[in-house]
Design a protein around this motif. Structure first.
Motif, PDB file in Angstrom:
ATOM      1  N   UNK A 150      53.341  39.347  47.769  1.00 51.28           N
ATOM      2  CA  UNK A 150      52.278  39.818  46.885  1.00 51.28           C
ATOM      3  C   UNK A 150      52.117  38.936  45.654  1.00 51.28           C
ATOM      4  N   UNK A 151      50.886  38.920  45.177  1.00 51.48           N
ATOM      5  CA  UNK A 151      50.567  38.311  43.878  1.00 51.48           C
ATOM      6  C   UNK A 151      50.314  39.444  42.890  1.00 51.48           C
ATOM      7  N   UNK A 152      50.985  39.394  41.745  1.00 49.26           N
ATOM      8  CA  UNK A 152      50.854  40.435  40.726  1.00 49.26           C
ATOM      9  C   UNK A 152      50.035  39.911  39.558  1.00 49.26           C
ATOM     10  N   UNK A 153      49.099  40.717  39.082  1.00 49.37           N
ATOM     11  CA  UNK A 153      48.220  40.261  37.997  1.00 49.37           C
ATOM     12  C   UNK A 153      48.903  40.383  36.637  1.00 49.37           C
ATOM     13  N   UNK A 154      49.983  39.625  36.446  1.00 53.65           N
ATOM     14  CA  UNK A 154      50.704  39.627  35.171  1.00 53.65           C
ATOM     15  C   UNK A 154      49.830  39.152  34.029  1.00 53.65           C
ATOM     16  N   UNK A 155      48.819  38.337  34.357  1.00 51.05           N
ATOM     17  CA  UNK A 155      47.936  37.793  33.317  1.00 51.05           C
ATOM     18  C   UNK A 155      47.122  38.869  32.620  1.00 51.05           C
TER      19      UNK A 155
END
Length: 440
Positions: A234-239
């Motif tokens: 998964x890619x997490x929207x930490x931004x």
């Protein structure tokens, strides 16, 4: 006379520990600034830091805010204890006549709310002043407030559930509740390995599966080289909150999940992302997760046993007027809270023991990443980017490092990785400054 001795010992432990760590923070800041000035040429060549002066200003500001929060927190704690506010709160909850277990859950929940309310102004300053000024904050006030509310509710639920289970053990197993509490910690840790990335973190971040494309191919390539299988990437929207970068691995068996911050994906080249991923996979392949769980259980076990002994001492309840001559069965939550105030500084002072194990695992993970990638350049490049994106202190004071660092400092990691480079490729190693960099 005994009361004076107990209070003096308590103040020496609590105030002395805070003073020690506050002084250590200031010492670390000064040492880092001096080391950065002395090794500026190496930093310019090796670390991807655009503005060294800004990095130093950031570290000063973060350290100052941290020390201020610690000092104010200590002052508030002592005020609450010695003014009788804590004893009044215990008496008020006791007046609800809900029974020791439910009253304890109420007291624990109130403590969580109080701690969150105290920390909120400091969190706001950190987010909207410090992180904003230095370009790291991407969070709106509305999103910050939402996170604070969700975090508080989540804290109340988790602390209430775990605390309630411990209080039930105290009631049903007065002589062996410590064993039940240790078992509860082990089970809770395993469950959270699964729930944290699937239930808890999605309350704050969005997770998008990486199903196809160059990144997916690159990730699967690392899996193949590492002998690892995992479908959940998964890619997490930490931004949405910050521009800081990271990646992590969680779970076990079919619940394994790999998570990459979107900031990591955007700011690094694919081989660098692969190296970071290989490092994270090492923690599974080398069984670091299980070893840390075992070590954490031992540490918590010692803490719980200390609490068990403390809560059997009459002076603990008389210390802040909770109840004269009370026993744990009468005010279990209050006894555990006061005991926790004594045990917590001891845990901080023994942190080098747990850090030592973590440091060993991190070095093993860096070596694994080099072996999987077949080279160390991409990992060194990733560390250079992390130094820039996170504005970390590259040269911590050795004593501060001992108590706070569970990862080796970036220059030491770079040198360690480059030492594994093929024979003849030594120029980069020499540029790191030789043996002197690692210890600073």
């Amino acid at each position: 006379m005994d009361d004076i001795v107990y209070h003096a010992a308590f103040l020496l432990l609590v105030v002395g520990t805070d003073a020690f760590f506050g002084s250590l923070s200031v010492l670390n800041l000064r040492h880092g600034e001096r080391a950065v000035r002395e090794r500026r040429e190496w930093i310019d060549e090796r670390l991807d830091v655009d503005d060294l002066g800004e990095l130093l200003d950031y570290r000063r500001t973060k350290t100052g805010l941290s020390v201020l929060r610690s000092v104010v927190g200590l002052a508030v704690l002592l005020l609450v204890l010695y003014s009788g506010l804590f004893a009044d709160a215990v008496a008020a909850v006791d007046g609800l006549a809900l029974g020791p277990t439910l009253e304890g859950v109420v007291l624990f929940a109130g403590l969580v709310v109080a701690v969150r309310l105290f920390g909120a102004p400091f969190s706001a300053v950190d987010t909207f002043v410090v992180e904003e000024v230095y370009g790291f904050n991407n969070q709106s006030p509305a999103l910050w407030l939402r996170d604070q509310l969700i975090g508080t509710v989540l804290g109340v639920v988790l602390v209430g559930a775990v605390g309630g289970a411990v209080l039930l053990a105290v009631a049903e197993l007065p002589e062996l509740w410590w064993a039940a509490a240790i078992g509860l910690y082990a089970v809770f840790s395993l469950v959270m390995q699964v729930l944290l990335p699937r239930v808890v973190m999605p309350l704050f971040y969005d997770f998008e599966p990486i199903d196809e494309g160059e990144l997916r191919d690159g990730v699967e390539d690392v899996f193949d080289r590492a002998g690892f299988s995992c479908e959940q990437i998964y890619e997490m929207n930490a931004s949405s909150r910050s521009s800081h970068s990271n990646a992590f691995f969680a779970g076990f068996g079919r619940t394994k999940r790999v998570v990459l911050f979107d900031t990591l994906i955007e700011d690094m080249e694919l081989p660098q992302v692969q190296s970071v991923l290989a490092h994270e996979l090492a923690h599974w392949q080398k069984r670091h997760i299980w070893k840390r769980l075992a070590a954490g259980t031992v540490q918590v076990g010692l803490t719980v046993v200390a609490l068990w002994w403390l809560t059997r001492q009459p002076w603990l309840y008389e210390l802040f007027g909770v109840a004269d001559g009370a026993a744990l069965s009468e005010v279990p939550a209050a006894g555990l809270i006061v005991g926790g105030l004594i045990v917590s500084p001891l845990n901080r002072l023994t942190s080098p023991l747990s850090n030592r194990l973590s440091l060993k695992h991190e070095r093993e993970a860096d070596r694994f990443a080099v072996e999987v990638m077949g080279e160390g350049e991409s990992m060194v490049g990733a560390l250079s980017r992390l130094a820039s994106e996170n504005y970390s202190n590259p040269f911590p004071h050795p004593l501060y490092e001992t108590f706070h660092y569970d990862h080796p400092p970036i220059p030491e990691r770079m040198r360690y990785i480059e030492a594994m480079a093929p024979e003849g490729d030594t120029a980069a190693t020499e540029e790191t400054g030789g043996e002197g960099v690692a210890g600073d």
